[in-house]
Motif scaffolding. Structure first.
Motif, PDB file in Angstrom:
ATOM      1  N   ALA A 171      18.542 -12.133  70.518  1.00  0.00           N
ATOM      2  CA  ALA A 171      19.389 -13.190  71.025  1.00  0.00           C
ATOM      3  C   ALA A 171      19.258 -13.377  72.536  1.00  0.00           C
ATOM      4  O   ALA A 171      19.148 -14.495  73.034  1.00  0.00           O
ATOM      5  CB  ALA A 171      20.844 -12.886  70.658  1.00  0.00           C
ATOM      6  N   ASN A 172      19.239 -12.279  73.285  1.00  0.00           N
ATOM      7  CA  ASN A 172      19.339 -12.403  74.726  1.00  0.00           C
ATOM      8  C   ASN A 172      18.114 -11.936  75.500  1.00  0.00           C
ATOM      9  O   ASN A 172      18.069 -12.074  76.707  1.00  0.00           O
ATOM     10  CB  ASN A 172      20.538 -11.583  75.224  1.00  0.00           C
ATOM     11  CG  ASN A 172      21.823 -12.101  74.629  1.00  0.00           C
ATOM     12  OD1 ASN A 172      22.023 -13.317  74.564  1.00  0.00           O
ATOM     13  ND2 ASN A 172      22.652 -11.199  74.152  1.00  0.00           N
ATOM     14  N   HIS A 173      17.168 -11.356  74.807  1.00  0.00           N
ATOM     15  CA  HIS A 173      16.070 -10.737  75.551  1.00  0.00           C
ATOM     16  C   HIS A 173      14.823 -11.588  75.500  1.00  0.00           C
ATOM     17  O   HIS A 173      14.585 -12.319  74.547  1.00  0.00           O
ATOM     18  CB  HIS A 173      15.772  -9.347  74.990  1.00  0.00           C
ATOM     19  CG  HIS A 173      16.958  -8.438  75.101  1.00  0.00           C
ATOM     20  ND1 HIS A 173      17.320  -7.846  76.303  1.00  0.00           N
ATOM     21  CD2 HIS A 173      17.878  -8.070  74.200  1.00  0.00           C
ATOM     22  CE1 HIS A 173      18.410  -7.127  76.098  1.00  0.00           C
ATOM     23  NE2 HIS A 173      18.785  -7.257  74.832  1.00  0.00           N
TER      24      HIS A 173
END
Lengths: 155, 759
Positions: free
Chosen positions: B646-648
């Motif tokens: 999701a965020n990387h």
């Protein structure tokens, strides 16, 4: 050019008064190093809202504290008319961002009235008394109380 | 100068003498039987006694006197300096240091200890051997592989003889030559005359001579008789030849191998000569040409070389000077004066060698050096400011300004380096102090410990050294107290009953690396894990790697000792060690092998004053990234960026994937991640290993920056190592790369309690 040397008798003290918004405050003149104009500061990451950043004071890094925000009031929006009071708090030197410096006062301990009982912690924490001078009300601020010593954690 | 000042000087000298004493005793402990070492030890105690007598410090005098008497027995060969004897002496040195401190600062010394030692020393002086119980288990002195560097060939010879139970013999420098000749290595006389071809083919006589000097002990003489007058000088011709005496056991083939690619372009003759006919029999050989100096044009006398040089180094220097065509004129003028000059140089060099390597020193108040360093720091900032305004005003036509500016830049840098060098000191004093701590704790715990130090001449800034002592002391205490097992346990585990603690210092890529290794039991991971769970430091079901478990000991409030002993458990844990190392801009890491011991690795900056940095822009802020951390910089292409969860986001670099870290986001300078394609990626390597791509908006350039402390007036800020002042006088923050990388791993950068944040 002549100088007037004030002989401070026992119990007399000199204070520097300054303005933040429509309120007046003062600190002991002995802790004030110099007064200078506002220069843009470098923002520090992860710092509290009253920490405006750091500036270069002749080679030393000087943190600038927005005194208004620190005292729980509206954060300042610094402009060229703002003033930085460079003050020594224990072994550290900090810059206090205020609206303007208004006066130098010589008072005796008798002039200082005890802090009125208010409900808010923050006022009780920094205020060391109230001065009534020419219908003005000036709050005596103790800087040491605003910036507690964090060095003592050293083992 | 009043009495107190004189006394202060005495105590300063005492400190030096005590250091000398300890290092001498340690050398003897390692098997050094050089009479000069014994003499130095004796002298140290003697001069402390003398000075103490002048000031009426009776306790000190009394103890030093007994100590001296026993040392005299060693000096006159009446007492064999076995390890047991040295053990007593090392303890005596500790007591002497305590007595000196007590005399300076007041306070008392453990009297029972000093009285006991006085008895032991007296017993030794009376020819009584140390108590049989200790004597029985005492190993006979054995030469250690890592013996102290022997300063002269004579010392080497004596040491070699020591293997066969040889008694030390007194020597003088007069029989230098004979000793050397007797050492038995084959000696070769080499004449080497390059032809012009040698130089035109890109060979260099200097390099050949340097290679040759690596084969063994070499002295050379440069023959410059063929050098024509300046008018006839052909800059491309070869005029010099060398007569070289080389003492080596590598054989003639090795000599020819050095000249392998040059042999066709020079006249080379290699002749093996009898060892006995070497050096002293030949008048010409010991002459050492010194680097040519224009001053000899006016003066008959030649100035002695400023620094002591080995023969080989002098030869190389001469060759270097000779290959420099601009200096040929000076050389030509010198021909007539050759003989007197050369012999003067030889005697000067010999004198320099007698003085060993010890340079001349002065003692300077640290404040003065600090003031100078501050001023130079300001100068650097000012020079940067000047450069910037010249660039801004764009003076295209006036190259003289630019040239001057460039020169100024170089000068400032040189001044800065020299000033920094003043503060640089070897780590030796700290390491020496550690040997005392090891001794004391070994005594208290009944363990036998050998401390091996390496690289103690590695130089670091004095402030770094001063601040190193405390964490190091604590870690050594830990290593001896918890790390190394009792002799019984070691024997049961099939280990040598004598534990080893190894303390190493070395330079690595602009930092100093200090390693503390013990051969103890290593970290009991299960116990550490359990302890961390008990103390709510980690959840019970945490899945940690071995490395992560080892590093748990750095967490605040962590101690593996079952019960608090006298030695450790003073409320100072490894977390404090870690913090003090971090305060120095350093990192600490531990690796442990159960059953084999642990290694603590500290990486520290060489100086706390300047660093080479890359100036970058992030979210409108100017930041400095230490150059040592950066592996490479690159402009990411959209195709190289991959989302990961999701965020990387990862960036692919040469088929490997590296996590992207948005510096602006981590430092809270912006709320959303910037588009990597619009920025620049700095590939960094952190101490803990592993690469990260730090995303910044733009690179402004590289610059040497003066490090200014944030802590002095503010507080430590996570993610920020320090601050600096840019050319325009504004403050820029220096990024703490490892902290940022750590934060990207999920260790949050939490604002700590601070001067301004508290309340």
């Amino acid at each position: 050019m002549s100088y007037t040397v004030k002989n401070l008798s026992q119990g007399d003290r000199e204070l520097i008064a300054f303005r933040i918004g429509d309120q007046e405050f003062c600190v002991n003149i002995m802790s004030v190093r110099e007064i200078r104009g506002w220069t843009p500061a470098t923002a520090m990451p992860h710092s509290p809202a009253h920490m405006k950043g750091v500036i270069n004071l002749r080679g030393a890094i000087l943190p600038i504290i927005d005194l208004s925000a620190r005292l729980g009031m509206k954060p300042a929006e610094p402009s060229v008319r703002h003033v930085i009071i460079v003050a020594q708090v224990r072994r550290k030197v900090v810059g206090l961002l205020v609206d303007a410096v208004s006066d130098i006062l010589t008072v005796t301990d008798d002039n200082i009235q005890p802090t009125p009982e208010v409900s808010s912690d923050i006022e009780r924490q920094f205020a060391r008394g109230i001065l009534a001078i020419e219908k003005r009300m000036i709050c005596l601020v103790e800087l040491e109380a605003l910036f507690p010593d964090t060095e003592s954690e050293a083992a | 100068m009043d009495m107190n000042e004189i006394k202060e000087i005495f105590f300063q000298e005492c400190e030096e003498q005590l250091a000398e004493l300890e290092s001498g005793l340690m050398k003897m402990n390692d098997g050094d039987r050089d009479p000069e070492t014994v003499n130095a030890v004796f002298r140290a105690v003697h001069s402390i006694k003398g000075g103490a007598g002048a000031f009426g410090l009776d306790d000190l005098v009394a103890f030093a006197h007994v100590f001296e008497t026993t040392l005299d027995c060693v000096r006159s060969n009446r007492l064999e300096p076995t390890q047991d004897v040295l053990k007593v002496m090392l303890k005596s040195a500790d007591v002497l240091a305590d007595l000196t401190n007590a005399a300076r600062d007041g306070g008392s010394v453990d009297e029972s200890r000093s009285r006991g030692l006085v008895k032991e020393l007296e017993a030794l002086a009376n020819g009584e051997l140390p108590s049989p119980s200790t004597a029985a288990e005492a190993p006979t002195p054995k030469p250690v592989a890592k013996a102290a560097l022997a300063p002269t060939p004579v010392a080497e010879a004596t040491k070699a003889a020591d293997d066969s139970g040889f008694q030390p013999i007194p020597f003088s420098f007069d029989d230098f030559g004979e000793e050397e000749a007797g050492s038995g290595l084959p000696v070769y006389e080499i004449t080497f005359k390059p032809r012009s071809d040698l130089y035109s083919k890109g060979n260099d006589a200097t390099l050949l001579l340097r290679d040759l000097s690596r084969l063994g002990e070499m002295s050379s003489y440069c023959n410059i008789e063929d050098l024509p007058g300046l008018d006839d000088l052909d800059a491309e011709a070869a005029y010099f030849s060398w007569n070289i005496t080389l003492k080596t056991d590598k054989g003639e083939d090795a000599i020819h191998a050095v000249f392998e690619f040059a042999e066709w372009d020079c006249d080379l003759a290699v002749k093996a000569v009898e060892a006995a006919t070497s050096i002293s029999s030949n008048d010409e050989l010991p002459m050492i040409p010194v680097p040519f100096d224009l001053s000899i044009l006016d003066e008959g006398a030649v100035e002695a070389p400023a620094e002591p040089k080995s023969d080989a180094a002098a030869a190389v220097a001469a060759a270097e000077a000779a290959s420099n065509v601009t200096q040929m004129a000076a050389a030509a003028a010198r021909v007539e004066k050759k003989e007197s000059a050369a012999s003067a140089a030889a005697s000067a060099a010999a004198a320099a060698q007698n003085n060993a390597a010890a340079g001349q020193t002065i003692r300077v108040d640290l404040d003065r050096v600090d003031r100078l360093i501050n001023l130079v720091g300001e100068l650097v900032i000012n020079q940067a400011m000047l450069s910037q305004s010249v660039i801004e005003n764009d003076t295209t036509g006036t190259s003289s300004i630019n040239m001057g500016l460039e020169e100024l830049q170089q000068l400032t840098r040189e001044i800065q380096d020299s000033v920094m060098a003043i503060r640089a000191q070897p780590v030796k004093p700290v390491f020496q102090r550690m040997s005392r701590i090891v001794r004391e704790i070994a005594d208290m715990t009944g363990k036998t410990i050998r401390l091996i130090t390496e690289g103690e001449n590695t130089e670091v800034d004095k402030t770094v050294i001063d601040k190193l002592a405390e964490p190091l002391t604590h870690m050594i205490r830990n290593a001896v107290d918890h790390g190394i097992e009792t002799p019984e346990k070691r024997a049961a585990a099939g280990k040598n009953t004598e534990g080893t603690v190894r303390l190493t210092a070395k330079h690595r890529s602009g930092r100093i690396l200090i390693e503390l290794a013990d051969d103890g039991a290593g970290i009991n991971r299960e116990k550490v894990r359990q302890k961390a769970i008990d103390n709510d430091l980690i959840p019970a079901d945490a899945n940690l790697s071995d490395e992560e478990i080892d590093n748990l000991i750095f967490l605040p409030g962590f101690s593996t000792a079952d019960k608090i002993s006298d030695i450790s458990g003073r409320g100072v844990g490894m977390d404090v060690v870690k913090r003090s190392i971090q305060a120095l801009g350093g990192r600490i890491n531990i690796t442990s092998r159960p059953g084999h011991g642990s290694v603590f690795t500290m990486s520290l900056p060489l100086t706390l004053a300047v660093l080479d940095g890359m100036v970058v822009t992030v979210a409108g802020q100017t930041l400095v990234v230490p150059l040592t951390a950066i592996v490479e910089t690159l402009q990411p292409e959209a195709a190289a960026i991959h989302s990961f969860g999701a965020n990387h986001r990862l960036i692919s670099i040469r088929n490997s994937f590296c996590p992207l870290v948005d510096v602006g986001r981590i430092l809270n300078f912006r709320a959303t991640q910037a588009n990597p394609v619009e920025g620049v990626a700095l590939l960094v390597e952190s101490e803990g290993g592993g690469q990260r791509a730090l995303m910044v908006d733009a690179i402004q350039g590289q610059r040497q920056v003066v490090i200014k402390s944030l802590e002095a007036n503010y507080t430590h800020v996570p993610g920020i190592a320090a601050a600096t002042i840019l050319g325009d006088g504004r403050v820029a923050l220096i990024l703490d790369v490892d902290a940022v990388v750590g934060a990207s791993r999920g260790q949050a950068l939490k604002p700590e309690m601070s001067l301004a944040a508290a309340g």
